[in-house]
Design an enzyme around this catalytic site. Structure first.
Site, PDB file in Angstrom:
ATOM      1  N   HIS A  36      19.594  23.100  43.594  1.00  0.00           N
ATOM      2  CA  HIS A  36      18.416  22.470  44.196  1.00  0.00           C
ATOM      3  C   HIS A  36      17.771  23.385  45.233  1.00  0.00           C
ATOM      4  CE1 HIS A  36      19.333  18.735  42.189  1.00  0.00           C
ATOM      5  NE2 HIS A  36      18.257  18.199  42.727  1.00  0.00           N
ATOM      6  N   LYS A 101      25.239   9.296  42.550  1.00  0.00           N
ATOM      7  CA  LYS A 101      25.943   8.135  43.074  1.00  0.00           C
ATOM      8  C   LYS A 101      25.594   7.988  44.548  1.00  0.00           C
ATOM      9  CE  LYS A 101      30.265  10.416  44.306  1.00  0.00           C
ATOM     10  NZ  LYS A 101      31.695  10.492  44.117  1.00  0.00           N
TER      11      LYS A 101
END
Length: 173
Positions: A36, A101
């Site tokens: 990222h 999550k």
């Protein structure tokens, strides 16, 4: 349970509601913290991403090496909050769906609402189950990152929960 296919359209995203169970088919890219960071650095430099993010899905996982006879090793979700610092530029670049999550910060929820996005939650601790849903896996960028490289996955019937829908409704509230 609803079956959805990535890449998802705005129309298909608008049919899903927080708390709904889905089975995901189609193309999914992977990315964790290091990937990222690099993707955002590319965008900041005006350089195209190593894949077309438009309407795509990213899964926050760093898969284990594939054991003999398997496409991929264990591929469980990682905590999504760690990607929140990098998510907005990717959403602005066209990313529609994120899988991980845990909860997301307010800025990411606002971007999900603004760009008709979706956040899906995977089952933590069930990396072996998630790997069984992956039928193809190819590294497409940052292979020097090992398991944190960006993979292009083809998935079949990956079990997920709509954690945050396009209206910002969240299972975490």
């Amino acid at each position: 349970m609803t079956t959805i296919t990535s890449p998802l359209t705005d129309e298909s995203i608008r049919k899903l509601v927080a708390g709904e169970l889905v089975l995901l088919n189609g193309i999914v890219y992977t990315g964790r913290d290091a990937a990222h960071k690099r993707m955002v650095e590319l965008l900041d430099a005006g350089i195209a991403l190593p894949f077309d993010a438009d309407s795509q899905t990213i899964y926050y996982t760093g898969p284990c090496p594939a054991p003999p006879g398997r496409v991929i090793g264990s591929a469980g979700p990682t905590t999504s909050l760690r990607m929140d610092a990098y998510s907005l530029p990717l959403i602005e670049a066209g990313l529609k769906v994120m899988i991980g999550k845990g909860s997301r910060n307010e800025a990411v929820v606002d971007a999900i609402k603004e760009y008709c996005g979706l956040y899906l939650s995977a089952i933590g601790g069930a990396g072996a189950l998630m790997a069984q849903c992956i039928i193809e896996a190819v590294v497409v960028a940052f292979d020097d990152l090992g398991p944190e490289a960006v993979y292009k996955l083809k998935v079949r019937e990956m079990p997920l929960v709509v954690a945050i829908d396009y209206k910002g409704n969240s299972v975490y509230n």
